[in-house]
Scaffold this motif. Structure first.
Motif, PDB file in Angstrom:
ATOM      1  N   THR A   1       0.824  -1.214   0.000  1.00 31.11           N
ATOM      2  CA  THR A   1       0.000   0.000   0.000  1.00 31.11           C
ATOM      3  C   THR A   1       0.855   1.260   0.000  1.00 31.11           C
ATOM      4  O   THR A   1       0.405   2.318  -0.432  1.00 31.11           O
ATOM      5  CB  THR A   1      -0.896   0.068   1.258  1.00 31.11           C
ATOM      6  N   GLY A   2       2.081   1.166   0.523  1.00 32.70           N
ATOM      7  CA  GLY A   2       2.943   2.340   0.631  1.00 32.70           C
ATOM      8  C   GLY A   2       2.500   3.304   1.714  1.00 32.70           C
ATOM      9  O   GLY A   2       3.011   4.414   1.827  1.00 32.70           O
ATOM     10  N   ASP A   3       1.535   2.894   2.538  1.00 25.87           N
ATOM     11  CA  ASP A   3       1.039   3.778   3.592  1.00 25.87           C
ATOM     12  C   ASP A   3       1.847   3.564   4.881  1.00 25.87           C
ATOM     13  O   ASP A   3       1.808   2.489   5.474  1.00 25.87           O
ATOM     14  CB  ASP A   3      -0.445   3.475   3.847  1.00 25.87           C
ATOM     15  N   PRO A   4       2.581   4.619   5.306  1.00 23.49           N
ATOM     16  CA  PRO A   4       3.468   4.448   6.472  1.00 23.49           C
ATOM     17  C   PRO A   4       2.757   4.081   7.773  1.00 23.49           C
ATOM     18  O   PRO A   4       3.407   3.608   8.711  1.00 23.49           O
ATOM     19  CB  PRO A   4       4.166   5.802   6.609  1.00 23.49           C
ATOM     20  N   LYS A   5       1.437   4.283   7.829  1.00 22.88           N
ATOM     21  CA  LYS A   5       0.766   3.926   9.087  1.00 22.88           C
ATOM     22  C   LYS A   5       0.816   2.414   9.343  1.00 22.88           C
ATOM     23  O   LYS A   5       0.620   1.961  10.457  1.00 22.88           O
ATOM     24  CB  LYS A   5      -0.683   4.422   9.105  1.00 22.88           C
ATOM     25  N   TYR A   6       1.092   1.649   8.290  1.00 22.45           N
ATOM     26  CA  TYR A   6       1.190   0.191   8.463  1.00 22.45           C
ATOM     27  C   TYR A   6       2.584  -0.268   8.890  1.00 22.45           C
ATOM     28  O   TYR A   6       2.868  -1.464   8.903  1.00 22.45           O
ATOM     29  CB  TYR A   6       0.773  -0.532   7.178  1.00 22.45           C
ATOM     30  N   THR A   7       3.458   0.654   9.212  1.00 19.37           N
ATOM     31  CA  THR A   7       4.778   0.276   9.739  1.00 19.37           C
ATOM     32  C   THR A   7       4.580  -0.507  11.037  1.00 19.37           C
ATOM     33  O   THR A   7       3.933  -0.004  11.964  1.00 19.37           O
ATOM     34  CB  THR A   7       5.623   1.533  10.022  1.00 19.37           C
ATOM     35  N   PRO A   8       5.100  -1.748  11.093  1.00 20.97           N
ATOM     36  CA  PRO A   8       4.797  -2.602  12.253  1.00 20.97           C
ATOM     37  C   PRO A   8       4.980  -1.940  13.622  1.00 20.97           C
ATOM     38  O   PRO A   8       4.095  -2.015  14.468  1.00 20.97           O
ATOM     39  CB  PRO A   8       5.730  -3.789  12.046  1.00 20.97           C
ATOM     40  N   ILE A   9       6.107  -1.260  13.848  1.00 19.56           N
ATOM     41  CA  ILE A   9       6.335  -0.726  15.187  1.00 19.56           C
ATOM     42  C   ILE A   9       5.303   0.361  15.524  1.00 19.56           C
ATOM     43  O   ILE A   9       4.937   0.538  16.691  1.00 19.56           O
ATOM     44  CB  ILE A   9       7.797  -0.218  15.355  1.00 19.56           C
ATOM     45  N   HIS A  10       4.817   1.060  14.514  1.00 19.52           N
ATOM     46  CA  HIS A  10       3.802   2.095  14.755  1.00 19.52           C
ATOM     47  C   HIS A  10       2.488   1.493  15.244  1.00 19.52           C
ATOM     48  O   HIS A  10       1.727   2.144  15.970  1.00 19.52           O
ATOM     49  CB  HIS A  10       3.570   2.901  13.468  1.00 19.52           C
ATOM     50  N   LYS A  11       2.242   0.247  14.876  1.00 20.80           N
ATOM     51  CA  LYS A  11       1.002  -0.412  15.296  1.00 20.80           C
ATOM     52  C   LYS A  11       0.943  -0.564  16.819  1.00 20.80           C
ATOM     53  O   LYS A  11      -0.089  -0.926  17.375  1.00 20.80           O
ATOM     54  CB  LYS A  11       0.873  -1.783  14.611  1.00 20.80           C
ATOM     55  N   LEU A  12       2.079  -0.336  17.481  1.00 21.28           N
ATOM     56  CA  LEU A  12       2.146  -0.524  18.930  1.00 21.28           C
ATOM     57  C   LEU A  12       2.199   0.785  19.694  1.00 21.28           C
ATOM     58  O   LEU A  12       2.405   0.790  20.915  1.00 21.28           O
ATOM     59  CB  LEU A  12       3.397  -1.346  19.266  1.00 21.28           C
ATOM     60  N   GLU A  13       2.008   1.904  19.000  1.00 25.16           N
ATOM     61  CA  GLU A  13       2.224   3.214  19.614  1.00 25.16           C
ATOM     62  C   GLU A  13       1.461   3.418  20.936  1.00 25.16           C
ATOM     63  O   GLU A  13       2.049   3.868  21.920  1.00 25.16           O
ATOM     64  CB  GLU A  13       1.906   4.316  18.591  1.00 25.16           C
ATOM     65  N   PRO A  14       0.175   3.089  21.031  1.00 26.13           N
ATOM     66  CA  PRO A  14      -0.494   3.305  22.324  1.00 26.13           C
ATOM     67  C   PRO A  14       0.145   2.477  23.446  1.00 26.13           C
ATOM     68  O   PRO A  14       0.279   2.965  24.568  1.00 26.13           O
ATOM     69  CB  PRO A  14      -1.940   2.854  22.073  1.00 26.13           C
ATOM     70  N   MET A  15       0.554   1.264  23.138  1.00 19.09           N
ATOM     71  CA  MET A  15       1.174   0.442  24.176  1.00 19.09           C
ATOM     72  C   MET A  15       2.539   1.015  24.552  1.00 19.09           C
ATOM     73  O   MET A  15       2.918   1.002  25.719  1.00 19.09           O
ATOM     74  CB  MET A  15       1.320  -1.015  23.718  1.00 19.09           C
ATOM     75  N   ARG A  16       3.254   1.564  23.570  1.00 23.54           N
ATOM     76  CA  ARG A  16       4.557   2.156  23.870  1.00 23.54           C
ATOM     77  C   ARG A  16       4.392   3.347  24.831  1.00 23.54           C
ATOM     78  O   ARG A  16       5.128   3.471  25.809  1.00 23.54           O
ATOM     79  CB  ARG A  16       5.257   2.643  22.597  1.00 23.54           C
ATOM     80  N   ARG A  17       3.399   4.173  24.550  1.00 27.33           N
ATOM     81  CA  ARG A  17       3.191   5.335  25.439  1.00 27.33           C
ATOM     82  C   ARG A  17       2.820   4.885  26.839  1.00 27.33           C
ATOM     83  O   ARG A  17       3.291   5.420  27.835  1.00 27.33           O
ATOM     84  CB  ARG A  17       2.108   6.256  24.866  1.00 27.33           C
TER      85      ARG A  17
END
Lengths: 219, 425
Positions: free
Chosen positions: B43-59
């Motif tokens: 898709t080329g959509d950066p929101k699908y970057t795996p580590i980004h999928k964890l952002e709420p848990m990271r915060r």
């Protein structure tokens, strides 16, 4: 404060504070992270040769097949500036003298012309990865203040060190003092930013390799 | 207990452990995980970057478990995790993640990103932010016994059909059998050939085996949704069945996640080591082949390739046996680029195929499979996961590619001579 007093401070109290915060910070962060522990895996393991945490610690230093082609700047730029940093930090004669005075250990240095070249190559590689961070949609999307900040505090010691040696812009004493100050800033922020990967990457690779080693997957 | 943000946050705080803390502390935002993820590459959509999928848990990790994060929280400098945000993340944590594990395989600092997504799903599920499709599958598994609503009579009906077609009795609840064979709903409904194949293979090998009336369904939607309580209930049925029948080995069917749920998560879910072994059917066939208990005749002559199910190969360590089995019956076996350990996911693993609203994205991501197939142009595609099979068939149909998909077990069984001399026959 004149430039001599400034240099004396960064070499004396300044260095003590910075090293103190660095050491306490590293210990604190390591405890903060690893004391969380993890549950023991009680599923039956399937051991195979070549799959373990230790294997992964080494193996992850090499790019997986096909990945260099997908992101050449990350790999080539990344290797270049990491190796470059290692060379200028640990193989420059004046730095080795400092380590000797601190820990009593010394090792052979590389010729200063070579260190000069390494510093320039390191800075060039760092600029390239910075431009890549700005240009690549994924990297830009992931970037936060911390990414620009840590780039800057890593870049400044190399730049000021190189400029001090080359006698550029400011008198040597002032530039040397700025160089030491920039290193101290780097030491202070390292445990509390993404720069701490310098320590945790070993733990991370070990965990990943251990979980996979348990399943008999060599990663 | 009903789902709520509070419960979700509590569960997330519980699942954050030293590996997760180490992983978040190691990430340098290099973005290489994106290059390994089919939802990003296609898709080329950066929101699908795996580590980004964890952002709420990271915060949440930062705010709860780090000194600086706690200080920032105290002075009101940090952004709390909200229900709306978790709702927004549903697409990233479920629809666009099949738990395939390619990201975990390439991360240069060694982060096991899928390990984190799996744990994050626990919090998503507890906060009521799991997709309805998987929720339904999980609930049906708990109340009816299978995600597709299959009950024992349906299994019995299929047993009868297979017995008639193959002339081999299908044992049910046979105590002391060596193997207990599990099925996936998909096989019961769509691929009845599987059960017949097992009957032929076991007969030739001279092994005793059985189905279990209280535990025939192997798939575990509780694990996919990220609800350890549901996953435990589902696994416990199998454990109780296997212990009641005193079998030596439980065979996971051609289903990737069933294998992971039972083989790697199972004992941890029930909290004690199993008294039996768990093997994927491909491992069992591999052993039979090595021991000379699997004898085939004739070859497939058309061009065949093999799609490695992620949970069997990359996440399960079974990579070579399927290749040896393929070579046993296929004269023209070709490998796709990236086959084996780094094979690309079908796009429907980890429960993703049960999410209706994710279909468009799934078909988009399937382009990577299409390009793998275009590179070798096979006549047929062989795999060892019923879910991969369905997802592959949908993708192939969408892109109008005329490539039939078959299961490896049934293909092997087709080459077993009908008049086998088995013990006592």
């Amino acid at each position: 404060m004149n430039e001599m007093q400034f240099l004396t401070w960064v070499r004396g109290d300044g260095l003590d504070y910075a090293v103190g915060i660095f050491l306490l910070g590293v210990i604190w962060r390591l405890i903060e992270i690893y004391s969380l522990g993890r549950k023991k895996d009680i599923s039956a393991s399937r051991s195979v040769a070549g799959a373990s945490g230790w294997h992964t610690i080494f193996r992850r230093s090499l790019p997986p097949e096909g990945m260099v082609k997908k992101s050449p700047v990350s790999y080539i730029g990344g290797y270049t500036f990491h190796i470059g940093l290692f060379i200028v930090v640990f193989l420059f004669a004046p730095h080795i003298m400092l380590f000797q005075s601190l820990f009593g250990l010394s090792w052979p240095a590389l010729p200063s012309q070579f260190i000069d070249l390494a510093a320039v190559v390191t800075m060039a590689a760092m600029v390239v990865v910075l431009v890549d961070r700005i240009n690549k949609p994924v990297k830009r999307y992931l970037s936060t203040f911390g990414d620009w900040f840590t780039w800057t505090v890593t870049f400044l010691p190399v730049l000021t060190g190189w400029m001090a040696v080359q006698h550029l812009l400011l008198p040597y004493t002032t530039m040397l003092a700025l160089h030491i100050l920039s290193v101290e800033i780097l030491l202070v922020v390292l445990p509390f930013t993404k720069l701490f990967h310098a320590f945790t990457l070993f733990g991370s690779r070990w965990y990943n390799g251990t979980v996979n080693g348990h399943k008999g997957v060599a990663v | 207990m009903s789902a709520s943000l509070e419960k979700g946050v509590r569960v997330l705080k519980e699942v954050i452990d030293a590996p997760i803390a180490s992983y978040f502390s190691s990430c340098v935002h290099c973005g290489l995980c994106a290059e390994a993820c089919l939802f990003y590459t296609e898709t080329g959509d950066p929101k699908y970057t795996p580590i980004h999928k964890l952002e709420p848990m990271r915060r949440l990790y930062e705010q709860e478990y780090t000194l600086l994060g706690r200080l920032k929280k105290m002075v009101g400098l940090s952004k709390p995790v909200t229900d709306a945000e978790l709702g927004e993340w549903q697409e990233l944590v479920y629809n666009s993640c099949t738990l395939c594990g390619r990201c975990s395989a390439v991360c240069p600092v060694g982060n096991d990103i899928v390990y984190m997504v799996r744990k994050f799903r626990e919090g998503m599920s507890a906060s009521g932010n799991a997709p309805d499709g998987i929720k339904g599958a999980a609930n049906r598994t708990i109340t009816i016994g299978s995600p597709m609503g299959v009950k024992l009579p349906a299994v019995k009906a299929q047993m009868k059909h297979v017995e008639e077609d193959y002339g081999i009795p299908i044992p049910l609840d046979a105590e002391g059998a060596e193997y207990m064979v599990m099925l996936s709903s998909m096989e019961i409904i769509n691929f009845p050939e599987y059960l017949g194949a097992i009957a032929k293979i076991m007969k030739q090998a001279g092994k005793t085996w059985t189905l279990c009336s209280t535990a025939f369904e192997a798939t575990n939607a509780g694990m996919q949704i990220g609800n350890a309580d549901l996953a435990r209930v589902i696994v416990s049925r199998i454990v109780e069945g296997a212990e009641k029948l005193k079998v030596k080995t439980v065979i996971s069917p051609e289903c990737g996640h069933a294998y992971t749920a039972l083989r790697w998560e199972g004992a941890n879910l029930v909290g004690r080591p199993f008294t039996f072994e768990v093997k994927h059917i491909i491992e069992v066939l591999g052993e039979f082949q090595e021991q000379g208990l699997l004898k085939t005749e004739g070859f497939e002559t058309d061009r065949l390739t093999f799609h490695d199910p992620c949970q069997l190969a990359r996440r399960g360590g079974v990579i070579e046996p399927q290749r040896k089995l393929m070579k046993m019956v296929a004269q023209n076996f070709v490998e796709m680029p990236d086959a084996g350990y780094m094979n690309w996911c079908c796009g429907g693993g980890g429960g993703a195929s049960a999410i209706e609203e994710g279909e468009e994205l799934r078909l988009e991501a399937f382009k990577v499979k299409k390009s793998q197939l275009d590179a070798v142009r096979p006549d047929r595609l062989v795999t060892a996961c019923a879910n991969c099979r369905i997802v592959l068939e949908e993708g192939l149909e969408h892109y109008q590619m005329d490539i039939p998909v078959i299961g490896l077990t049934e293909m092997i069984a087709e080459h077993i001579p009908d008049q086998t001399k088995s013990e006592g026959a």
